[in-house]
Design a protein around this motif. Structure first.
Motif, PDB file in Angstrom:
ATOM      1  N   CYS A 176      52.152  42.674  43.758  1.00 23.93           N
ATOM      2  CA  CYS A 176      51.421  43.689  43.894  1.00 23.93           C
ATOM      3  C   CYS A 176      52.245  45.151  43.823  1.00 23.93           C
ATOM      4  O   CYS A 176      52.016  45.838  44.027  1.00 23.93           O
ATOM      5  CB  CYS A 176      50.254  43.634  44.627  1.00 23.93           C
ATOM      6  N   CYS A 194      52.911  43.568  38.299  1.00 25.09           N
ATOM      7  CA  CYS A 194      51.973  43.954  38.593  1.00 25.09           C
ATOM      8  C   CYS A 194      50.747  43.755  37.349  1.00 25.09           C
ATOM      9  O   CYS A 194      51.234  43.315  36.455  1.00 25.09           O
ATOM     10  CB  CYS A 194      51.288  45.072  39.215  1.00 25.09           C
ATOM     11  N   GLU A 200      42.525  41.595  34.531  1.00 26.21           N
ATOM     12  CA  GLU A 200      41.476  41.278  35.227  1.00 26.21           C
ATOM     13  C   GLU A 200      40.287  41.391  35.015  1.00 26.21           C
ATOM     14  O   GLU A 200      39.765  41.543  33.273  1.00 26.21           O
ATOM     15  CB  GLU A 200      41.489  42.415  36.411  1.00 26.21           C
ATOM     16  N   GLU A 201      39.286  40.569  35.834  1.00 26.81           N
ATOM     17  CA  GLU A 201      37.851  40.047  35.848  1.00 26.81           C
ATOM     18  C   GLU A 201      36.892  42.159  35.696  1.00 26.81           C
ATOM     19  O   GLU A 201      36.770  41.904  36.703  1.00 26.81           O
ATOM     20  CB  GLU A 201      37.468  39.185  36.506  1.00 26.81           C
ATOM     21  N   TYR A 246      34.833  52.407  38.610  1.00 30.08           N
ATOM     22  CA  TYR A 246      35.639  51.077  38.831  1.00 30.08           C
ATOM     23  C   TYR A 246      37.329  51.704  38.348  1.00 30.08           C
ATOM     24  O   TYR A 246      38.243  51.301  39.417  1.00 30.08           O
ATOM     25  CB  TYR A 246      35.533  50.397  37.591  1.00 30.08           C
ATOM     26  N   GLN A 250      39.210  50.707  42.104  1.00 32.71           N
ATOM     27  CA  GLN A 250      39.377  49.041  41.677  1.00 32.71           C
ATOM     28  C   GLN A 250      40.614  49.156  41.699  1.00 32.71           C
ATOM     29  O   GLN A 250      41.549  48.012  40.766  1.00 32.71           O
ATOM     30  CB  GLN A 250      38.789  48.903  40.760  1.00 32.71           C
ATOM     31  N   VAL A 255      43.381  46.550  46.225  1.00 33.26           N
ATOM     32  CA  VAL A 255      43.006  46.015  45.506  1.00 33.26           C
ATOM     33  C   VAL A 255      43.196  44.176  44.771  1.00 33.26           C
ATOM     34  O   VAL A 255      43.463  43.420  44.863  1.00 33.26           O
ATOM     35  CB  VAL A 255      41.259  46.515  44.631  1.00 33.26           C
ATOM     36  N   CYS A 256      44.827  44.950  44.236  1.00 32.33           N
ATOM     37  CA  CYS A 256      45.409  44.410  43.412  1.00 32.33           C
ATOM     38  C   CYS A 256      45.528  42.567  44.430  1.00 32.33           C
ATOM     39  O   CYS A 256      45.495  42.027  44.790  1.00 32.33           O
ATOM     40  CB  CYS A 256      46.754  44.889  43.154  1.00 32.33           C
ATOM     41  N   ALA A 258      44.077  42.418  47.284  1.00 28.92           N
ATOM     42  CA  ALA A 258      42.531  41.182  47.488  1.00 28.92           C
ATOM     43  C   ALA A 258      42.023  39.963  46.164  1.00 28.92           C
ATOM     44  O   ALA A 258      42.024  39.209  46.750  1.00 28.92           O
ATOM     45  CB  ALA A 258      41.634  42.115  47.655  1.00 28.92           C
ATOM     46  N   ASN A 259      42.589  40.620  45.025  1.00 24.68           N
ATOM     47  CA  ASN A 259      42.320  39.889  44.110  1.00 24.68           C
ATOM     48  C   ASN A 259      42.963  38.857  43.944  1.00 24.68           C
ATOM     49  O   ASN A 259      42.780  37.424  43.618  1.00 24.68           O
ATOM     50  CB  ASN A 259      42.274  40.828  42.723  1.00 24.68           C
ATOM     51  N   HIS A 260      44.867  38.969  44.538  1.00 26.96           N
ATOM     52  CA  HIS A 260      45.417  37.862  43.850  1.00 26.96           C
ATOM     53  C   HIS A 260      46.005  37.258  44.602  1.00 26.96           C
ATOM     54  O   HIS A 260      47.617  36.620  45.343  1.00 26.96           O
ATOM     55  CB  HIS A 260      46.113  38.237  42.743  1.00 26.96           C
ATOM     56  N   ASP A 263      47.257  33.383  44.948  1.00 26.81           N
ATOM     57  CA  ASP A 263      47.565  32.943  43.533  1.00 26.81           C
ATOM     58  C   ASP A 263      49.002  32.599  44.741  1.00 26.81           C
ATOM     59  O   ASP A 263      49.498  32.849  45.188  1.00 26.81           O
ATOM     60  CB  ASP A 263      48.082  34.420  42.871  1.00 26.81           C
TER      61      ASP A 263
END
Length: 306
Positions: A176, A194, A200-201, A246, A250, A255-256, A258-260, A263
């Motif tokens: 990210c 990134c 993304e969902e 959004y 987001q 946020v990136c 937090a989401n990944h 991984d």
């Protein structure tokens, strides 16, 4: 010690020469001045050429011995990590902007092998100037210190930047960090890898299919590693408020992360370590920079300008 061994070698050569002459004289005396024909002792006198040849042979062996002793002495100064972490090259040497100058380190580690280089230091052989490798933030958040050791693995690369970080911290890269490049300049540049916002969902933005499609098409146009800076009033009225919210909140670095964060490919293999130094550290020419471990043993060296 080295000189003593060379002197011993020369003394042995001289001693053998004297012993040989004494042996010949003794043989002559014991035999009335004549050496028997069946005697194993030869009466041949060394020629000038043979003496010169023997002296050169002694000198050659002395040089080999000196070289071997030097190599052994250098080996004792080497770190157990010698060859595992290496200085590669220096970029933008003595640039007016200290944050452009950096030295690159790379690893030659086995799979699963790790080495902590925190506290290692660079030092000039000529000027004596030095700089120490400090700690970094993992994962990095701009202007927020989160100290962690620099622990390298296979295929890792470290940039030791002389100057100051655009985000006020040293850090390890992740998938990210490309967001940091927006409105900032890094040397070297950060990788822009990134996840795309469109991948993304995404939530549902409207029950109306046209409004939903319009929002998704807007998100698809947003480039990788870019937090959009739309002004709501500049967007069409047909874009729903949920879509605008959004896009505004987001699609960014935090946020990136937090989401990944979980991984498997989240951590990067590059480290940006800032030395926070002004002024020249290294000479423009005829310079040797050495990397030392915490015990003061040599890990690698970089020579240039000779």
């Amino acid at each position: 010690k080295m000189k003593d061994e060379i002197i011993i070698l020369i003394i042995l050569f001289v001693f053998v020469g004297f012993s040989w002459d004494s042996l010949k004289q003794e043989a002559k005396i014991n035999n009335g001045g004549n050496i028997p024909a069946n005697s194993s002792i030869e009466t041949k006198t060394a020629t000038k050429e043979e003496i010169v040849r023997d002296i050169k042979e002694v000198e050659r062996k002395a040089q080999e011995l000196e070289k071997k002793i030097k190599e052994e002495a250098e080996a004792k100064k080497r770190s157990p990590y010698y060859g595992k972490v290496s200085l590669s090259y220096i970029s933008y040497l003595n640039d007016p902007d200290p944050s452009r100058e950096y030295i690159t380190l790379y690893t030659n580690l086995e799979e699963g092998e790790k080495v902590d280089i925190t506290g290692w230091f660079l030092k000039s052989d000529r000027s004596g100037n030095s700089a120490t490798i400090g700690r970094v933030s993992i994962p990095p958040y701009p202007y927020t210190t989160n100290d962690s050791d620099v622990v390298l693995q296979q295929n890792h690369r470290v940039y030791l930047i002389k100057g100051f970080s655009p985000i006020n911290i040293s850090f390890r890269t992740n998938k990210c960090v490309g967001y940091f490049e927006q409105n900032r300049t890094f040397y070297p540049s950060l990788s822009l890898q990134c996840p795309l916002p469109r991948d993304e969902e995404l939530p549902q933005f409207s029950n109306l299919l046209d409004r939903e499609d319009e929002c998704r098409e807007l998100i698809e146009r947003i480039p990788r590693c870019t937090a959009p800076k739309f002004r709501w009033k500049d967007l069409p009225d047909t874009i729903t408020s949920s879509c605008k919210t959004y896009v505004d909140t987001q699609i960014n670095y935090n946020v990136c992360v937090a989401n990944h964060l979980s991984d498997t490919d989240f951590p990067g293999n590059e480290w940006f370590v800032y030395l926070n130094r002004f002024g020249p550290l290294w000479r423009d020419k005829r310079e040797t920079i050495k990397l030392y471990d915490r015990a003061g043993l040599v890990v690698s060296e970089l020579k240039y300008g000779f």
